[in-house]
Motif scaffolding. Structure first.
Motif, PDB file in Angstrom:
ATOM      1  N   ARG A   4      46.885  63.173  60.960  1.00 34.53           N
ATOM      2  CA  ARG A   4      45.971  64.908  61.379  1.00 34.53           C
ATOM      3  C   ARG A   4      47.480  65.312  61.912  1.00 34.53           C
ATOM      4  O   ARG A   4      47.793  66.357  60.615  1.00 34.53           O
ATOM      5  N   LEU A  69      42.442  72.568  56.707  1.00 34.61           N
ATOM      6  CA  LEU A  69      41.361  71.851  57.650  1.00 34.61           C
ATOM      7  C   LEU A  69      42.231  70.458  56.789  1.00 34.61           C
ATOM      8  O   LEU A  69      42.210  70.026  55.677  1.00 34.61           O
ATOM      9  N   ASP A  71      40.954  66.060  56.864  1.00 35.13           N
ATOM     10  CA  ASP A  71      39.857  64.711  56.696  1.00 35.13           C
ATOM     11  C   ASP A  71      40.343  63.864  55.674  1.00 35.13           C
ATOM     12  O   ASP A  71      40.241  63.642  54.297  1.00 35.13           O
ATOM     13  N   GLY A  72      40.773  63.005  56.772  1.00 40.86           N
ATOM     14  CA  GLY A  72      41.282  61.570  56.306  1.00 40.86           C
ATOM     15  C   GLY A  72      42.569  61.704  55.254  1.00 40.86           C
ATOM     16  O   GLY A  72      43.052  62.387  56.165  1.00 40.86           O
ATOM     17  N   LYS A  74      42.880  63.903  53.247  1.00 38.45           N
ATOM     18  CA  LYS A  74      43.035  65.613  52.843  1.00 38.45           C
ATOM     19  C   LYS A  74      42.942  66.342  53.352  1.00 38.45           C
ATOM     20  O   LYS A  74      43.065  66.215  54.450  1.00 38.45           O
TER      21      LYS A  74
END
Length: 119
Positions: A4, A69, A71-72, A74
Motif C-alpha cells: 500500500r 485510496l 485496494d489491492g 488499484k
C-alpha cells in the motif's frame, strides 16, 4: 506484490514528475504496455504528449492529491488542479484509478470535473 505504501508513493512520484516537469523521469514509473483509457492509447508517450500540451497552455498548472485510496492492485486518486488562471471560480478535480503491476503503473481510467485542462 506492491505494498500500500509503495502504491501511494508511486502515484505521488508521478504527480511530482508532472508538477516539476520532469516528464522523462516519469517514464520509468509506467509499464511498457501502459494502457491509458481516457486517451485511448497504449504506452507512456501518449500521456507524456498530453502533459506537454497541457503545460504549454497552462505553465503554472499543478496537480495535488487530496485523497488516495488503495485496494489491492488499484489506486484511486482525487486530485485538485491548481494554476490554470482565470477559469472562473471552478477549479478542476481529477478522479483517476490506476492499476499497479509489479510496482509500476499499468493502466489508468479517469474523469475531470469542472474546467477540463485538455480543452
Amino acid at each position: 506484490m506492491t505494498t500500500r505504501e509503495e502504491a501511494g508513493a508511486l502515484v505521488r512520484r508521478m504527480q511530482d514528475c508532472f508538477n516539476t516537469r520532469r516528464f522523462d523521469q516519469a517514464a520509468e514509473l509506467f509499464t511498457p504496455d501502459f494502457r491509458n483509457h481516457p486517451l485511448g492509447a497504449t504506452g507512456f508517450e501518449a500521456g507524456r504528449a498530453a502533459w506537454v500540451q497541457v503545460v504549454a497552455r497552462f505553465p503554472e498548472m499543478r496537480v495535488v492529491a487530496d485523497d488516495i485510496l488503495i485496494d489491492g492492485d488499484k489506486v484511486a486518486v482525487r486530485s485538485s488542479v491548481e494554476g490554470m488562471g482565470a477559469q472562473g471560480d471552478a477549479r478542476p478535480v481529477l478522479i483517476e484509478i490506476f492499476r499497479i503491476d509489479d510496482g509500476r503503473l499499468a493502466e489508468t481510467w479517469g474523469v475531470t470535473e469542472g474546467p477540463d485542462p485538455r480543452r
